[in-house]
Design an enzyme around this catalytic site. Structure first.
Site, mmCIF file in Angstrom:
data_model
loop_
_atom_site.group_PDB
_atom_site.id
_atom_site.type_symbol
_atom_site.label_atom_id
_atom_site.label_comp_id
_atom_site.label_asym_id
_atom_site.label_seq_id
_atom_site.Cartn_x
_atom_site.Cartn_y
_atom_site.Cartn_z
ATOM 1 N N ASP A 46 6.822 1.157 1.985
ATOM 2 C CA ASP A 46 6.468 0.162 0.961
ATOM 3 C C ASP A 46 7.293 0.415 -0.304
ATOM 4 O O ASP A 46 7.776 -0.532 -0.941
ATOM 5 C CB ASP A 46 4.989 0.286 0.555
ATOM 6 C CG ASP A 46 4.032 0.102 1.700
ATOM 7 O OD1 ASP A 46 3.462 -0.972 1.863
ATOM 8 O OD2 ASP A 46 3.857 1.080 2.464
ATOM 9 N N ASN B 167 -2.451 2.774 3.573
ATOM 10 C CA ASN B 167 -1.871 4.092 3.845
ATOM 11 C C ASN B 167 -2.682 5.194 3.177
ATOM 12 O O ASN B 167 -2.772 6.310 3.676
ATOM 13 C CB ASN B 167 -0.431 4.157 3.343
ATOM 14 C CG ASN B 167 0.516 3.411 4.263
ATOM 15 O OD1 ASN B 167 0.313 3.399 5.476
ATOM 16 N ND2 ASN B 167 1.520 2.787 3.694
ATOM 17 N N THR C 32 2.901 -5.972 2.756
ATOM 18 C CA THR C 32 3.410 -4.841 3.549
ATOM 19 C C THR C 32 2.305 -3.813 3.826
ATOM 20 O O THR C 32 2.594 -2.664 4.142
ATOM 21 C CB THR C 32 4.610 -4.171 2.844
ATOM 22 O OG1 THR C 32 4.160 -3.644 1.589
ATOM 23 C CG2 THR C 32 5.755 -5.131 2.625
ATOM 24 N N ASP D 12 0.858 -1.210 0.000
ATOM 25 C CA ASP D 12 0.000 0.000 0.000
ATOM 26 C C ASP D 12 0.882 1.245 0.000
ATOM 27 O O ASP D 12 0.856 2.038 0.930
ATOM 28 C CB ASP D 12 -0.955 -0.007 1.218
ATOM 29 C CG ASP D 12 -0.239 0.036 2.555
ATOM 30 O OD1 ASP D 12 0.953 -0.368 2.621
ATOM 31 O OD2 ASP D 12 -0.842 0.492 3.547
ATOM 32 N N PHE E 14 -0.802 -0.508 12.768
ATOM 33 C CA PHE E 14 -1.682 -0.002 11.705
ATOM 34 C C PHE E 14 -2.195 -1.094 10.753
ATOM 35 O O PHE E 14 -3.415 -1.221 10.531
ATOM 36 C CB PHE E 14 -0.959 1.103 10.918
ATOM 37 C CG PHE E 14 -1.768 1.657 9.778
ATOM 38 C CD1 PHE E 14 -2.795 2.561 10.009
ATOM 39 C CD2 PHE E 14 -1.516 1.269 8.464
ATOM 40 C CE1 PHE E 14 -3.560 3.066 8.958
ATOM 41 C CE2 PHE E 14 -2.271 1.770 7.412
ATOM 42 C CZ PHE E 14 -3.288 2.671 7.659
ATOM 43 N N ASN E 15 -1.295 -1.881 10.148
ATOM 44 C CA ASN E 15 -1.733 -2.829 9.109
ATOM 45 C C ASN E 15 -2.749 -3.842 9.643
ATOM 46 O O ASN E 15 -3.687 -4.223 8.939
ATOM 47 C CB ASN E 15 -0.532 -3.599 8.527
ATOM 48 C CG ASN E 15 0.332 -2.735 7.644
ATOM 49 O OD1 ASN E 15 -0.107 -1.689 7.165
ATOM 50 N ND2 ASN E 15 1.575 -3.155 7.435
ATOM 51 N N HIS F 104 9.732 0.026 8.406
ATOM 52 C CA HIS F 104 8.885 -1.143 8.693
ATOM 53 C C HIS F 104 8.898 -2.179 7.564
ATOM 54 O O HIS F 104 9.329 -3.313 7.730
ATOM 55 C CB HIS F 104 7.429 -0.694 8.878
ATOM 56 C CG HIS F 104 7.214 0.339 9.921
ATOM 57 N ND1 HIS F 104 7.284 0.049 11.262
ATOM 58 C CD2 HIS F 104 6.899 1.653 9.824
ATOM 59 C CE1 HIS F 104 7.015 1.149 11.951
ATOM 60 N NE2 HIS F 104 6.790 2.135 11.105
ATOM 61 N N ASP F 105 8.350 -1.763 6.413
ATOM 62 C CA ASP F 105 8.080 -2.727 5.341
ATOM 63 C C ASP F 105 9.353 -3.306 4.732
ATOM 64 O O ASP F 105 9.348 -4.426 4.203
ATOM 65 C CB ASP F 105 7.259 -2.047 4.229
ATOM 66 C CG ASP F 105 5.894 -1.625 4.741
ATOM 67 O OD1 ASP F 105 5.433 -2.183 5.748
ATOM 68 O OD2 ASP F 105 5.296 -0.722 4.123
HETATM 69 C C1 BDR Z 1 2.882 0.066 8.673
HETATM 70 O O1 BDR Z 1 1.896 1.063 8.490
HETATM 71 C C2 BDR Z 1 2.147 1.814 7.327
HETATM 72 O O2 BDR Z 1 1.982 3.181 7.556
HETATM 73 C C3 BDR Z 1 3.541 1.463 6.875
HETATM 74 O O3 BDR Z 1 3.616 1.478 5.464
HETATM 75 C C4 BDR Z 1 3.762 0.090 7.434
HETATM 76 O O4 BDR Z 1 3.336 -0.926 6.538
HETATM 77 C C5 BDR Z 1 3.611 0.338 9.976
HETATM 78 O O5 BDR Z 1 2.720 0.257 11.047
HETATM 79 CA CA CA Z 2 2.831 -0.441 4.231
#
Ligand code: BDR
Ligand code: CA
Length: 310
Positions: free
Chosen positions: A15, A39, A123, A10, A164-165, A239-240
């Site tokens: 990403d 996102n 991701t 996303d 978040f994801n 993160h990703d």
């Molecule tokens: C995740 O949330 C998104 O904002 C980032 O792309 C990542 O996948 C981190 O919590």
């Molecule tokens: Ca992401």
């Protein structure tokens, strides 16, 4: 032989960097890219994936996936990634069209026609993978592993207990975690350690090619949100990128198998990845949880991959 992978994303700054790392490697073969709402809205994340590839002059099949979670309204992260989902660098309009297939059709096509089992690297929210496994459970036999960015053993970044994801689509995450497919979870425990410090962003910028310039500019923008003193970060956490780096070199990471379940009903904890750290339940250790990484090796891997671009 290069491992066949599908990246379900996303974009999103991290990403986009994850895609750039994956596309530079000869250890993996990115068979297709699928996008999901997260996102930003589904149209924006699709457009961002196409724009990043077009900027790099790379043509890959990019298929659009879900525009909303399985059962909930979409939550986006505009405060982190901006109005377009990829604010900061100037990117061209897409030079090619999205695939005629949707994300599920493309994933089925790749997975069922692959001689070797395929690794999925999600991701973003797990909506596409949830749809895939619900509607086409036969794909499970030809999936090697799902290496995802999501969740956390300790604490959330969008609510006190949810990352978040997973928060965006907990029902889809529940399907994935219960799927009996091998799952590796790169959650906040590790991704918050995958920070890029200021001098490292400058090292990346100084590589001086198109890809490194883009990554440095993505880091500049991604850094703004993360410089909030509440986080006490020394740079944006990638993160990703951890999920792709794990597939490229799992030895760079510290992980342990635990039972992990998704809370889909909790008033305070909905979207939490409940990790049975002390094995209190005796339940099946279904998830490989990633806790730590060799940060210097990780940064070196990113820089070396950027050097491969023209
Ligand atoms: C995740 O949330 C998104 O904002 C980032 O792309 C990542 O996948 C981190 O919590
Ligand atoms: Ca992401």
């Amino acid at each position: 032989m290069a491992k066949p992978v599908i990246i379900d994303c996303d974009p999103g700054h991290d990403d986009a960097i994850a895609l750039i790392l994956a596309l530079a490697s000869d250890k993996i073969d990115v068979k297709g890219i699928t996008t999901v709402a997260g996102n930003q809205t589904g149209d924006k994340t699709l457009n961002n994936a196409l724009r990043v590839l077009s900027y790099l002059d790379i043509k890959k099949e990019v298929a659009q996936g879900a525009v909303k979670p399985l059962m909930r309204d979409l939550i986006t992260a505009a405060e982190v990634h901006g109005e377009s989902g990829l604010e900061g660098p100037e990117l061209p309009q897409p030079a090619f069209e999205k695939s005629e297939k949707n994300a599920i059709e493309l994933m089925i096509d790749i997975i069922m026609n692959s001689d070797e089992k395929v690794t999925l690297i999600p991701t973003g929210p797990l909506t596409n993978i949830g749809h895939l496994l619900l509607a086409h459970p036969e794909v499970k036999d030809n999936i090697e592993e799902i290496v995802l960015m999501g969740g956390a053993c300790l604490g959330g970044n969008w609510t006190p207990s949810a990352e978040f994801n997973i928060l965006v689509d907990p029902e889809a995450a529940d399907i994935v975690y219960k799927s009996s497919i091998p799952v590796t979870m790169c959650g906040l425990d590790v991704t918050h350690k995958a920070q890029v410090f200021k001098d490292e962003t400058e090292r990346i910028r100084s590589i001086g090619n198109k890809a490194s310039t883009l990554v440095a500019e993505l880091l500049d923008y991604f850094g703004i949100f993360h410089m909030n003193p509440n986080f006490s970060f020394d740079g944006p956490p990638l993160h990703d990128v951890c999920a792709v780096a794990y597939v490229l070199d799992p030895n760079m990471f510290v992980c342990k198998k635990h039972n992990v379940e998704i809370d889909i009903t909790g008033e305070l904890t909905c979207g939490a990845t409940v990790v049975d750290y002390y094995d209190t339940s005796g339940k099946d250790k279904n998830i490989n949880v990633v806790f730590d990484l060799d940060r210097e090796k990780f940064i070196n891997m990113l820089c070396e991959s950027l050097e491969k671009y023209n």
